[in-house]
Design a protein around this motif. Structure first.
Motif, mmCIF file in Angstrom:
data_model
loop_
_atom_site.group_PDB
_atom_site.id
_atom_site.type_symbol
_atom_site.label_atom_id
_atom_site.label_comp_id
_atom_site.label_asym_id
_atom_site.label_seq_id
_atom_site.Cartn_x
_atom_site.Cartn_y
_atom_site.Cartn_z
ATOM 1 N N ASN A 140 1.101 29.178 30.339
ATOM 2 C CA ASN A 140 1.554 30.161 31.361
ATOM 3 C C ASN A 140 2.591 29.883 32.455
ATOM 4 O O ASN A 140 3.561 30.391 32.827
ATOM 5 C CB ASN A 140 0.289 30.790 32.300
ATOM 6 C CG ASN A 140 0.613 31.980 32.986
ATOM 7 O OD1 ASN A 140 1.004 33.152 32.425
ATOM 8 N ND2 ASN A 140 0.372 31.914 34.320
ATOM 9 N N ASP A 147 -1.480 36.784 26.323
ATOM 10 C CA ASP A 147 -1.946 38.078 27.165
ATOM 11 C C ASP A 147 -3.214 38.299 25.944
ATOM 12 O O ASP A 147 -3.056 38.851 25.076
ATOM 13 C CB ASP A 147 -0.967 39.076 27.068
ATOM 14 C CG ASP A 147 -1.573 40.546 27.499
ATOM 15 O OD1 ASP A 147 -2.831 40.477 27.774
ATOM 16 O OD2 ASP A 147 -1.057 41.467 27.679
ATOM 17 N N ASN A 149 -6.188 39.916 27.278
ATOM 18 C CA ASN A 149 -6.793 40.998 27.713
ATOM 19 C C ASN A 149 -7.093 42.483 27.208
ATOM 20 O O ASN A 149 -7.889 43.072 27.304
ATOM 21 C CB ASN A 149 -6.518 41.154 29.331
ATOM 22 C CG ASN A 149 -6.529 40.019 30.026
ATOM 23 O OD1 ASN A 149 -7.543 39.400 30.142
ATOM 24 N ND2 ASN A 149 -5.447 39.721 30.888
ATOM 25 N N ARG A 169 -0.205 37.994 22.014
ATOM 26 C CA ARG A 169 -0.765 39.000 22.484
ATOM 27 C C ARG A 169 -2.091 39.213 21.709
ATOM 28 O O ARG A 169 -2.192 39.140 20.449
ATOM 29 C CB ARG A 169 -0.217 40.391 22.722
ATOM 30 C CG ARG A 169 1.137 40.296 23.713
ATOM 31 C CD ARG A 169 1.475 41.538 23.895
ATOM 32 N NE ARG A 169 0.686 42.592 24.278
ATOM 33 C CZ ARG A 169 0.794 43.818 24.613
ATOM 34 N NH1 ARG A 169 2.034 44.290 24.320
ATOM 35 N NH2 ARG A 169 0.023 44.627 25.181
ATOM 36 N N ASN A 192 -11.883 38.651 27.705
ATOM 37 C CA ASN A 192 -12.026 38.921 29.020
ATOM 38 C C ASN A 192 -13.334 39.265 29.430
ATOM 39 O O ASN A 192 -14.007 40.202 28.708
ATOM 40 C CB ASN A 192 -11.163 40.230 29.339
ATOM 41 C CG ASN A 192 -11.015 40.282 30.822
ATOM 42 O OD1 ASN A 192 -11.049 39.392 31.581
ATOM 43 N ND2 ASN A 192 -10.868 41.668 31.233
#
Length: 245
Positions: A140, A147, A149, A169, A192
């Motif tokens: 990051n 990503d 989430n 992603r 998440n």
């Protein structure tokens, strides 16, 4: 010029007969090098071991100079880090990851994460998951964060089981099913809100996931090879988890 910081020893290089160049990670000034006079003395050698927490005072005439460190011990944990394979390889592998970042570029959250993980590397079962999260944090900060989430195709945050190798992603099960062979597995412990720890297969998939993006975005473009310490850590962490299952 002068400053004083809490730091963690990453490694040293010999310089002449008595001195060394110490490499440390600081909270406010990132990864930093400095000359330690008499660093090879009997009193300093135990202090300048990777993983030890120290207080450094840096002095130089100009900011761009290498400068000189005065180092005082705070917490000497190198002996504990020699007790397990995950700890021995882990500190080396994390130091190699931090060397991917520009010198003197502050990353306080990585310093704090390193400090926490060093206290748990002797616990092989949990060390693997902490190491994965450290690799994700480094990715990051290098500008290649994943990503995980929500689904790249639907925007849903439910049933995320894949990661796109192109975008980094997450992809949900329904949207990714037709392309499953071309997608990377997303371990459930990285989802998440997930509170369960990693199992053997989840940790194995996580190591493949971070290795893929580190190789594609960092090692390959820079012409670098992955340190053997990472392979040693991966094998030790998986072996411990398999033995505990």
């Amino acid at each position: 010029m002068q400053w004083q910081e809490q730091a963690i020893i990453l490694g040293i290089k010999r310089l002449g007969e008595t001195s060394v160049i110490a490499e440390v990670m600081t909270r406010g000034r990132g990864r930093h090098l400095g000359l330690v006079r008499n660093g090879r003395s009997r009193s300093m050698q135990p202090v300048l071991q990777a993983g030890n927490e120290v207080e450094v005072t840096w002095r130089a005439r100009l900011d761009e100079h290498l400068g000189e460190f005065k180092i005082e011990p705070v917490r000497l944990r190198a002996a504990q880090l020699m007790e397990t394979a995950t700890a021995v390889y882990g500190i080396q592998a994390m130091a190699a990851l931090l060397r991917l970042l520009p010198e003197r570029d502050p990353h306080p959250h990585l310093f704090e994460a390193l400090d926490v993980i060093l206290g748990h590397l002797h616990e092989p079962i949990g060390a693997g998951e902490l190491f994965i999260r450290f690799e994700l944090a480094v990715l990051n900060d290098l500008g290649f964060g994943l990503d995980l989430n929500e689904c790249a195709a639907t925007g849903s945050s439910d049933d995320l089981v894949y990661v796109s190798p192109k975008s980094g992603r997450a992809v949900c099960r329904a949207a990714g099913a037709p392309y499953a062979e071309r997608l990377l597995a997303l371990p459930s412990f990285l989802a998440n809100g997930e509170r369960r720890g990693a199992d053997y297969h989840g940790l194995e998939a996580a190591f493949r996931l971070t290795a893929f993006f580190l190789h594609r975005h960092v090692y390959e473009p820079r012409g670098l090879t992955v340190t053997s310490a990472r392979d040693g850590f991966v094998q030790a962490a998986l072996k411990a988890l398999k033995r505990a299952a």
